[in-house]
Scaffold this motif. Structure first.
Motif, short mmCIF file in Angstrom:
data_model
loop_
_atom_site.label_atom_id
_atom_site.label_comp_id
_atom_site.label_asym_id
_atom_site.label_seq_id
_atom_site.Cartn_x
_atom_site.Cartn_y
_atom_site.Cartn_z
N ARG A 17 40.05 35.72 -16.55
CA ARG A 17 40.68 36.92 -16.02
C ARG A 17 40.50 37.99 -17.09
N VAL A 18 40.02 39.14 -16.72
CA VAL A 18 39.68 40.18 -17.69
C VAL A 18 40.93 40.69 -18.39
N ASN A 19 40.82 40.84 -19.71
CA ASN A 19 41.85 41.51 -20.50
C ASN A 19 41.16 42.32 -21.60
N GLU A 20 41.89 42.72 -22.62
CA GLU A 20 41.31 43.60 -23.63
C GLU A 20 40.38 42.90 -24.62
N SER A 21 40.37 41.58 -24.67
CA SER A 21 39.52 40.84 -25.60
C SER A 21 38.30 40.27 -24.88
N ILE A 22 37.26 40.03 -25.64
CA ILE A 22 36.04 39.44 -25.08
C ILE A 22 36.24 37.94 -24.90
N ASP A 23 35.98 37.45 -23.69
CA ASP A 23 36.08 36.01 -23.38
C ASP A 23 37.39 35.40 -23.85
N HIS A 24 38.50 36.05 -23.55
CA HIS A 24 39.76 35.53 -24.08
C HIS A 24 40.94 35.70 -23.12
N GLY A 25 40.68 35.93 -21.84
CA GLY A 25 41.77 36.05 -20.88
C GLY A 25 42.19 34.68 -20.34
N GLU A 26 43.13 34.69 -19.42
CA GLU A 26 43.53 33.44 -18.78
C GLU A 26 42.33 32.86 -18.03
N ILE A 27 42.26 31.54 -17.96
CA ILE A 27 41.07 30.87 -17.42
C ILE A 27 41.24 30.59 -15.92
N LEU A 28 40.30 31.12 -15.13
CA LEU A 28 40.27 30.88 -13.69
C LEU A 28 39.50 29.59 -13.37
N ASP A 29 38.44 29.34 -14.11
CA ASP A 29 37.60 28.17 -13.85
C ASP A 29 36.84 27.81 -15.12
N ARG A 30 36.60 26.52 -15.28
CA ARG A 30 35.84 26.02 -16.42
C ARG A 30 34.92 24.91 -15.91
N PHE A 31 33.67 24.93 -16.36
CA PHE A 31 32.69 23.94 -15.93
C PHE A 31 31.92 23.44 -17.14
N ASP A 32 31.87 22.12 -17.28
CA ASP A 32 31.09 21.48 -18.34
C ASP A 32 29.94 20.75 -17.68
N ALA A 33 28.72 21.14 -18.00
CA ALA A 33 27.53 20.54 -17.37
C ALA A 33 27.22 19.15 -17.89
N GLY A 34 27.82 18.76 -18.99
CA GLY A 34 27.55 17.44 -19.54
C GLY A 34 26.25 17.41 -20.32
N PRO A 35 25.94 16.28 -20.91
CA PRO A 35 24.79 16.19 -21.81
C PRO A 35 23.43 16.24 -21.11
N GLN A 36 23.40 16.16 -19.79
CA GLN A 36 22.11 16.15 -19.09
C GLN A 36 21.45 17.53 -19.03
N LEU A 37 22.15 18.60 -19.37
CA LEU A 37 21.59 19.95 -19.29
C LEU A 37 21.37 20.49 -20.70
N GLY A 38 20.21 21.07 -20.92
CA GLY A 38 19.91 21.66 -22.22
C GLY A 38 19.28 20.64 -23.15
N ALA A 39 20.00 20.33 -24.21
CA ALA A 39 19.55 19.38 -25.23
C ALA A 39 18.16 19.75 -25.74
N LEU A 40 17.27 18.80 -25.82
CA LEU A 40 15.92 19.05 -26.32
C LEU A 40 14.90 19.04 -25.20
N ARG A 41 15.38 19.28 -23.96
CA ARG A 41 14.51 19.17 -22.80
C ARG A 41 14.34 20.47 -22.03
N ASP A 42 15.43 21.17 -21.73
CA ASP A 42 15.39 22.33 -20.85
C ASP A 42 15.25 23.63 -21.63
N THR A 43 14.50 24.58 -21.07
CA THR A 43 14.44 25.90 -21.68
C THR A 43 15.75 26.63 -21.41
N ASN A 44 15.98 27.67 -22.19
CA ASN A 44 17.19 28.48 -22.01
C ASN A 44 17.23 29.09 -20.61
N ARG A 45 16.09 29.48 -20.08
CA ARG A 45 16.03 30.05 -18.73
C ARG A 45 16.46 29.02 -17.69
N GLU A 46 16.02 27.77 -17.84
CA GLU A 46 16.41 26.71 -16.89
C GLU A 46 17.91 26.45 -16.97
#
Length: 137
Positions: A17-46
Motif C-alpha cells: 500500500r503506497v505511503n511516503e517511503s519506498i517499498d515500505h507500506g502495509e503489505i497487500l500481497d507477497r509471493f516467493d517464487a522459490g529456488p526454481q526461478l533465477g539461480a544460475l539458470r534464468d536470465t533477469n528478463r525471464e
C-alpha cells in the motif's frame, strides 16, 4: 530482480500500500517464487517476465482483500532499495569466481539493455577494446 539474482537471493515480489517511503507500506500481497526461478539458470528478463505475470494474476485478489477490510501485514525491517544503475556499472572482473561471473552475466541479461562488459588490453597493438558479454545455454 537483478539485485536478488546477483546476490543469490530468492526471487519474488511484494505489493505494498503506497505511503511516503519506498517499498515500505502495509503489505497487500507477497509471493516467493522459490529456488526454481533465477539461480544460475534464468536470465533477469525471464525472471522479470515470470514475476510480472504472477503479480498481474494475483492483483485482483489483493485488491479484493483490501476492499473487504482484511488486515494487512505490517512491513518489517528497513527499506531495501538499491541505488539506480547497474551492479559495478556492468563491468565484469575476471578475478571473480566462475559462478559469480555467470550470476553477474545472467542478472544483466535483460534486452534491450547491454549485458556485462569488460576491457581487454592488446599489448601487441598498444590499445584495448571493450567487449560486451552475454551468457548462452
Amino acid at each position: 530482480t537483478m539485485w536478488a539474482q546477483l546476490h543469490g537471493l530468492p526471487q519474488g515480489f511484494t505489493t505494498y500500500r503506497v505511503n511516503e517511503s519506498i517499498d515500505h507500506g502495509e503489505i497487500l500481497d507477497r509471493f516467493d517464487a522459490g529456488p526454481q526461478l533465477g539461480a544460475l539458470r534464468d536470465t533477469n528478463r525471464e525472471v522479470y517476465d515470470h514475476l510480472a505475470a504472477k503479480v498481474v494474476g494475483r492483483f485482483a485478489d489483493a485488491l479484493d482483500r483490501l476492499e473487504q477490510g482484511e488486515a494487512l501485514l505490517p512491513c518489517e525491517g528497513k527499506e531495501a532499495y538499491h541505488r539506480q544503475g547497474l551492479p559495478n556499472d556492468s563491468w565484469l572482473s575476471f578475478h571473480w569466481s566462475n559462478k559469480f561471473i555467470r550470476r553477474f552475466s545472467l542478472s544483466l541479461d535483460f534486452h534491450p539493455y547491454l549485458p556485462g562488459k569488460c576491457t581487454v588490453a592488446s599489448p601487441s597493438e598498444g590499445g584495448s577494446a571493450t567487449l560486451f558479454l552475454a551468457i548462452e545455454g
